[in-house]
Design an enzyme around this catalytic site. Structure first.
Site, PDB file in Angstrom:
ATOM      1  CG  HIS A  81      -0.295   0.037   2.544  1.00 21.99           C
ATOM      2  ND1 HIS A  81      -0.002   1.205   3.201  1.00 21.99           N
ATOM      3  CD2 HIS A  81       0.139  -0.963   3.370  1.00 21.99           C
ATOM      4  CE1 HIS A  81       0.554   0.933   4.372  1.00 21.99           C
ATOM      5  NE2 HIS A  81       0.673  -0.371   4.500  1.00 21.99           N
ATOM      6  CG  ASP A  83      -2.541   4.151   3.004  1.00 20.94           C
ATOM      7  OD1 ASP A  83      -2.093   3.057   2.599  1.00 20.94           O
ATOM      8  OD2 ASP A  83      -3.260   4.243   4.014  1.00 20.94           O
ATOM      9  CG  ASP A 144       3.261   0.556   7.504  1.00 15.07           C
ATOM     10  OD1 ASP A 144       2.818  -0.033   6.512  1.00 15.07           O
ATOM     11  OD2 ASP A 144       2.617   0.707   8.558  1.00 15.07           O
ATOM     12  CD  GLU A 178      -2.547  -1.633   5.680  1.00 14.82           C
ATOM     13  OE1 GLU A 178      -2.567  -2.649   6.375  1.00 14.82           O
ATOM     14  OE2 GLU A 178      -2.027  -0.558   6.095  1.00 14.82           O
ATOM     15  CD  GLU A 179      -0.764   2.280   7.680  1.00 12.68           C
ATOM     16  OE1 GLU A 179      -1.347   1.876   8.695  1.00 12.68           O
ATOM     17  OE2 GLU A 179       0.387   1.959   7.379  1.00 12.68           O
ATOM     18  CG  ASP A 201       1.913  -3.749   5.040  1.00  9.98           C
ATOM     19  OD1 ASP A 201       2.762  -2.888   5.345  1.00  9.98           O
ATOM     20  OD2 ASP A 201       0.693  -3.589   5.222  1.00  9.98           O
ATOM     21  CG  HIS A 383       1.602   3.506  12.162  1.00 10.97           C
ATOM     22  ND1 HIS A 383       0.382   2.943  12.456  1.00 10.97           N
ATOM     23  CD2 HIS A 383       1.970   2.983  10.964  1.00 10.97           C
ATOM     24  CE1 HIS A 383       0.039   2.101  11.484  1.00 10.97           C
ATOM     25  NE2 HIS A 383       0.987   2.110  10.577  1.00 10.97           N
TER      26      HIS A 383
HETATM   27 ZN   LIG Z   1       1.462  -1.306   6.242  1.00 10.42          ZN
END
Ligand SMILES: [Zn+2]
Length: 415
Positions: A81, A83, A144, A178-179, A201, A383
Site C-alpha cells: 500500500h 498510503d 510502512d 490500507e492504514e 507489509d 507510524h
Molecule cells: Zn502497512
C-alpha cells in the site's frame, strides 16, 4: 545483486511524497494527495517494462510481468500500500541515511533533542554495520509500506533484466488507504487474477505471517434516567454506575495490556457518559474462532443479565464483525507459505513465523478469494518519528520476491 544506492534512491523518491490517508473521508483514495505517488508508480511500472499497467478510478494500480517459461505455472501476486498512517504526519519527510551503523544512539533531530536509541529500541542492535534510513525526528518515514513498494518494483526490474531466472506470470498490486482499513475494500480480485499473493507489509527481516486476529467491534449503550438529585430516591438511574458494573464483569486480565501471542482480549477504548446515557466502545480480538464467538456471547449474556437485574432494557449491545483470521483460508493451500519459507532459507534469512496481533489487507483478500500471507518489508517502529528501515533488509526482501517467483516455476516443472 541489487545495489544499495539504487534502493535508497527509489525509496527516497517515494517517501518524500506525502500520502497520508484520512479515516474521516468517504472517498477513495481518502486523500487527493495519494494520487501524486499513485500516478508516479504507474509511470514507473511502465518505464521498467511491466505490461498491462492499469490505474483505476480509486487509484488501485495493477501490472503484469509475463511468464518467461513455456509450461504452466501458477500466477502469483505481490501487494503493498502507498498510503501512510494518519497517526503521524507524513509531510516533508526528510530521510537520513546512516551508513555503517555503529550501534549507539542516533540523533534524529539536534534542535529538538530527538534520539533513536538502542537502549529503548533494542531491535537496532541487530543492524550494526548496516545502512539505516531514518527520519529527521519530525515526521514518520513511510517505510510502512513504501519499503514494500520499492522492493516489489526493484524485484520486477531485476527479473526483467535477468531473463535467465525462470518464472511464471507475476501480478503486482498497489493500493491506497490500507492504514484506515480500506486497502482491500475496492481491490478487484477477479481482475488481479492471481492464484495467490503476498503482501509485502511486515516489519523486521524474516517475518512471515499467515495468522491474524478475528475481530469485532462492540458498542454498549446504557440508558439511565435523570431526576433532580435532591428528589431522586427510587427514581434516578445513573447509567455510569451500570456501565462500571458492565466493565467490571468482564475479565480484567483479558485486556491488551495483559495478553500476548495467542491470547485474545476485550479492549475498552472509549467511554462517553452522563447520568442519562453512557456509551462504551470495545474491540474484541481472538485468533481462535471458537474463543472469538464465545467472547461475543459473553458480552451479550452480560447485557441480558443486567437487563433482567434492572427489570428493564437498560443496555443494548451492538456487535459487528470486522475481519477474520486468514489461517482458515491459508491452511488448505499451505504450500504458498512453504514456498516463502523456503525462499528465505535459501537466502540465509531465518524465517520468523508468528501470528499477527492485528489484521492485514491480506486477511481480507484471503476471504475475498485471494489467499495472501504477509512477508517482511524490513522497517521498524511504524507510524511514528522513530520509524527506520535497514537498506540491507530491503535488499533481502527484494531477493525473497525474486526467489519465490523462481521457486514457484521450479516446483511446477518438477511436479
Ligand atoms: Zn502497512
Amino acid at each position: 545483486m541489487i545495489s544499495k544506492e539504487h534502493i535508497i534512491k527509489r525509496f527516497t523518491s517515494y517517501v518524500t511524497i506525502d500520502t497520508q490517508s484520512d479515516p474521516n473521508s468517504d472517498t477513495t483514495p481518502s486523500t487527493k494527495k495519494q494520487w501524486d505517488l499513485a500516478n508516479k508508480l504507474a509511470e514507473e511500472l511502465k518505464a521498467i517494462g511491466m505490461q498491462d499497467v492499469t490505474i483505476d478510478d480509486n487509484a488501485y494500480i495493477m501490472a503484469t510481468l509475463p511468464s518467461n517459461v513455456s509450461y504452466n505455472v501458477p500466477t502469483i501476486g505481490f501487494i503493498s500500500h502507498f498510503d501512510t498512517s494518519p497517526d503521524f504526519t507524513g509531510a516533508n519527510v526528510k530521510p537520513q541515511i546512516i551508513e555503517n551503523y555503529h550501534g549507539g544512539d542516533i540523533v534524529l533531530n539536534k534542535e529538538e533533542n530527538i534520539i533513536l536509541s538502542p537502549d529503548y529500541f533494542e531491535d537496532l542492535k541487530q543492524y550494526i554495520g548496516q545502512t539505516l534510513i531514518t527520519t529527521d525526528g519530525t515526521t514518520l518515514l513511510g517505510a510502512d509500506d513504501k519499503a514494500g513498494i520499492c522492493e516489489i518494483i526493484s524485484a520486477m526490474e531485476y527479473l526483467i533484466n535477468h531473463p535467465e531466472i525462470k518464472h511464471g506470470k507475476i501480478r503486482v498490486g498497489f493500493t491506497p488507504d490500507e492504514e484506515i482499513g480500506r486497502g482491500a475494500h475496492k481491490f478487484d480480485v477477479e481482475k488481479f487474477a492471481a492464484d495467490w499473493a503476498y503482501t509485502m507489509d511486515g516489519s523486521q527481516i524474516g517475518e512471515l505471517e499467515y495468522e491474524n486476529f478475528n475481530a469485532a467491534s462492540a458498542v454498549v449503550t446504557i440508558k439511565g434516567k435523570i431526576v433532580h438529585p435532591g428528589y431522586a430516591k427510587g427514581k434516578m438511574i445513573n447509567s455510569m454506575y451500570i456501565a462500571t458494573e458492565f466493565i467490571n464483569s468482564l475479565p480484567r486480565i483479558e485486556t491488551p495490556e495483559h495478553t500476548e501471542e495467542y491470547q485474545g482480549f476485550f479492549h475498552l477504548h472509549t467511554i462517553n457518559g452522563d447520568v442519562e446515557q453512557t456509551k462504551l466502545q470495545y474491540i474484541i480480538r481472538d485468533h481462535d474462532k471458537g474463543h472469538f464467538e464465545a467472547r461475543k456471547e459473553v458480552m451479550q449474556k452480560l447485557t441480558n443479565e443486567l437487563n433482567s437485574q434492572y427489570e428493564r432494557e437498560v443496555i443494548t449491545t451492538e456487535i459487528k464483525d470486522q475481519y477474520y483470521n486468514m489461517r482458515e483460508k491459508i491452511e488448505p493451500v499451505m504450500h504458498i507459505v512453504d514456498i516463502a519459507e523456503e525462499a528465505m532459507k535459501q537466502l540465509n534469512i531465518e524465517p520468523l513465523i508468528k501470528a499477527i496481533r492485528g489484521g492485514t489487507d491480506g486477511s481480507q483478500l484471503s476471504y475475498m478469494g485471494l489467499p495472501c500471507p504477509n512477508i517482511f518489508a524490513g522497517g521498524h517502529n511504524f507510524h511514528g518519528r522513530y520509524e527506520y528501515v535497514p537498506v540491507e533488509s530491503m535488499i533481502k526482501a527484494t531477493e525473497v520476491i525474486c526467489k519465490i517467483a523462481e521457486l514457484t516455476a521450479l516446483k511446477e516443472k518438477t511436479t
